[in-house]
Design an enzyme around this catalytic site. Structure first.
Site, PDB file in Angstrom:
ATOM      1  N   ASN A   4     -38.904  11.626 -16.792  1.00 48.61           N
ATOM      2  CA  ASN A   4     -38.944  13.058 -16.512  1.00 48.61           C
ATOM      3  C   ASN A   4     -39.715  13.725 -17.652  1.00 48.61           C
ATOM      4  O   ASN A   4     -39.197  13.875 -18.751  1.00 48.61           O
ATOM      5  CB  ASN A   4     -37.502  13.598 -16.433  1.00 48.61           C
ATOM      6  CG  ASN A   4     -37.455  15.104 -16.282  1.00 48.61           C
ATOM      7  OD1 ASN A   4     -38.477  15.744 -16.033  1.00 48.61           O
ATOM      8  ND2 ASN A   4     -36.278  15.677 -16.438  1.00 48.61           N
ATOM      9  N   LYS A   6     -40.639  16.733 -17.877  1.00 44.95           N
ATOM     10  CA  LYS A   6     -40.322  18.164 -18.038  1.00 44.95           C
ATOM     11  C   LYS A   6     -41.630  18.961 -18.127  1.00 44.95           C
ATOM     12  O   LYS A   6     -42.614  18.561 -17.526  1.00 44.95           O
ATOM     13  CB  LYS A   6     -39.398  18.359 -19.247  1.00 44.95           C
ATOM     14  CG  LYS A   6     -38.203  17.385 -19.194  1.00 44.95           C
ATOM     15  CD  LYS A   6     -37.136  17.657 -20.172  1.00 44.95           C
ATOM     16  CE  LYS A   6     -36.031  16.623 -19.970  1.00 44.95           C
ATOM     17  NZ  LYS A   6     -34.868  16.847 -20.780  1.00 44.95           N
ATOM     18  N   HIS A  91     -31.406  18.893 -11.824  1.00 46.31           N
ATOM     19  CA  HIS A  91     -31.406  18.583 -13.254  1.00 46.31           C
ATOM     20  C   HIS A  91     -30.641  19.685 -13.996  1.00 46.31           C
ATOM     21  O   HIS A  91     -30.701  20.856 -13.615  1.00 46.31           O
ATOM     22  CB  HIS A  91     -32.848  18.495 -13.762  1.00 46.31           C
ATOM     23  CG  HIS A  91     -32.905  17.972 -15.159  1.00 46.31           C
ATOM     24  ND1 HIS A  91     -32.693  18.779 -16.252  1.00 46.31           N
ATOM     25  CD2 HIS A  91     -33.106  16.725 -15.641  1.00 46.31           C
ATOM     26  CE1 HIS A  91     -32.772  18.042 -17.351  1.00 46.31           C
ATOM     27  NE2 HIS A  91     -33.023  16.788 -17.010  1.00 46.31           N
ATOM     28  N   GLU A  93     -31.194  21.261 -16.613  1.00 48.86           N
ATOM     29  CA  GLU A  93     -32.003  22.403 -17.080  1.00 48.86           C
ATOM     30  C   GLU A  93     -32.246  23.387 -15.940  1.00 48.86           C
ATOM     31  O   GLU A  93     -32.299  24.594 -16.147  1.00 48.86           O
ATOM     32  CB  GLU A  93     -33.328  21.891 -17.671  1.00 48.86           C
ATOM     33  CG  GLU A  93     -33.104  21.297 -19.056  1.00 48.86           C
ATOM     34  CD  GLU A  93     -34.038  20.167 -19.426  1.00 48.86           C
ATOM     35  OE1 GLU A  93     -35.110  20.028 -18.808  1.00 48.86           O
ATOM     36  OE2 GLU A  93     -33.688  19.402 -20.353  1.00 48.86           O
ATOM     37  N   GLU A 161     -26.117  12.457 -15.967  1.00 49.91           N
ATOM     38  CA  GLU A 161     -26.712  12.910 -17.222  1.00 49.91           C
ATOM     39  C   GLU A 161     -25.770  13.902 -17.914  1.00 49.91           C
ATOM     40  O   GLU A 161     -25.792  15.098 -17.595  1.00 49.91           O
ATOM     41  CB  GLU A 161     -28.043  13.612 -16.953  1.00 49.91           C
ATOM     42  CG  GLU A 161     -29.079  12.743 -16.281  1.00 49.91           C
ATOM     43  CD  GLU A 161     -30.484  13.274 -16.537  1.00 49.91           C
ATOM     44  OE1 GLU A 161     -31.256  12.560 -17.175  1.00 49.91           O
ATOM     45  OE2 GLU A 161     -30.784  14.397 -16.113  1.00 49.91           O
ATOM     46  N   GLY A 167     -31.633  15.462 -24.593  1.00 48.37           N
ATOM     47  CA  GLY A 167     -32.523  16.012 -25.611  1.00 48.37           C
ATOM     48  C   GLY A 167     -31.868  16.235 -26.963  1.00 48.37           C
ATOM     49  O   GLY A 167     -32.412  16.924 -27.817  1.00 48.37           O
ATOM     50  N   SER A 207     -30.858  11.103 -23.785  1.00 47.37           N
ATOM     51  CA  SER A 207     -31.288  10.483 -25.042  1.00 47.37           C
ATOM     52  C   SER A 207     -31.409   8.956 -24.965  1.00 47.37           C
ATOM     53  O   SER A 207     -31.100   8.256 -25.934  1.00 47.37           O
ATOM     54  CB  SER A 207     -30.368  10.896 -26.199  1.00 47.37           C
ATOM     55  OG  SER A 207     -30.461  12.285 -26.410  1.00 47.37           O
TER      56      SER A 207
HETATM   57  P1  PGA Z   1     -33.754  13.068 -22.686  1.00 49.27           P
HETATM   58  O1  PGA Z   1     -33.751  13.805 -21.269  1.00 49.27           O
HETATM   59  O2  PGA Z   1     -34.017  11.609 -22.417  1.00 49.27           O
HETATM   60  O3  PGA Z   1     -34.868  13.724 -23.459  1.00 49.27           O
HETATM   61  O4  PGA Z   1     -32.425  13.293 -23.291  1.00 49.27           O
HETATM   62  C1  PGA Z   1     -33.200  13.205 -20.122  1.00 49.27           C
HETATM   63  C2  PGA Z   1     -33.367  14.114 -18.946  1.00 49.27           C
HETATM   64  O5  PGA Z   1     -33.319  15.334 -19.126  1.00 49.27           O
HETATM   65  O6  PGA Z   1     -33.556  13.651 -17.804  1.00 49.27           O
END
Ligand code: PGA
Length: 248
Positions: A4, A6, A91, A93, A161, A167, A207
């Protein structure tokens, strides 16, 4: 294995990514699907640069509506028309920053399923939920909203997640992730079917990096990863490669 990206990337980045990552991904030994989601504007470019490799391209979002007067939205049918077979839905976010409720996520799942678009549907608890022992309540609530709208489970991948791990550099331990994945399967067994519970791919995100991937992937109920930050780097190759540890 999902990447992903983003709101990251550029045309220059995609060209370099082909050299650094796509051209050295080891598809033969891994036998796992690799799906990468760039921003919508870069989908065509990534498709072009990945056409010699077994990489599929996904959208990071999809409209909850059909074609019509919905400024800024891309429909499931339009994605399929552009030969994009996957979308990430729900997601954290999008839930947190763009106000996507369980109902909106459910509608997006429904329209995707009706159109034939495959989905990576995301769920996960906030840190406060975990601290209050509400992890499973929140995850099941989100899963329920998704599952009500699923008609073809073969076209669904579920991504667990935990929001506190996205992140932040704080990964769920393999045991924490396995525990949630196991509970999700138990719920699917009880509420949907034994077949769906055993076949649905449940991937972990939060992460994930080249160091923790090897341990996480060996857990019985973890079928892959949704990778954010690390999917933009060369180390994504090692993360995809970790899949072979499932069969050792
Ligand atoms: P990250 O994000 O690996 O940077 O923690 C995972 C995601 O948001 O799908």
């Amino acid at each position: 294995m999902g990447g992903n990206w983003k709101s990251n990337g550029s045309h220059k980045f995609i060209k370099q990514y082909k050299e650094d990552v796509l051209s050295i991904l080891n598809f033969e030994s891994n036998k796992c699907e690799v799906v990468i989601a760039p921003v919508t504007l870069h989908i065509e470019s990534l498709k072009l640069h990945s056409r010699d490799f077994a990489v599929q391209v996904a959208a990071q979002n999809v409209s909850a509506y059909p074609e019509g007067a919905y400024t800024g939205e891309v429909t499931a049918a339009q994605l399929l028309d552009s030969k994009v077979n996957w979308a990430i839905i729900g997601h954290s976010e999008r839930r947190k920053l763009f106000g996507e409720t369980n109902e909106v996520v459910g509608n997006k799942v429904k329209i995707s399923q009706d159109s034939g678009l495959k989905v990576i549907a995301c769920i996960g608890e906030q840190l406060e939920d975990r601290e209050k022992n509400k992890t499973m309540d929140v995850c099941i609530n989100q899963l329920e909203a998704i599952s009500k709208n699923v008609s073809k489970w073969d076209d669904v991948v579920l991504a667990y997640e935990p929001v506190w791990a996205i992140g932040t550099g704080k990964t769920a331990s393999p045991e924490q992730a396995q525990e949630v994945h196991h509970e999700l399967r138990k719920w699917l067994h009880a509420k949907i079917s034994k077949d769906v519970a055993s076949k649905l791919r449940i991937i972990y995100g939060g992460s994930v990096n080249e160091k923790n991937a090897n341990d996480l992937i060996t857990k019985e109920d973890i079928d892959g990863f949704l990778v954010g930050g690390a999917s933009l780097k060369k180390n994504f190759v090692q993360i995809v490669d970790s899949y072979k540890n499932k069969f050792i």
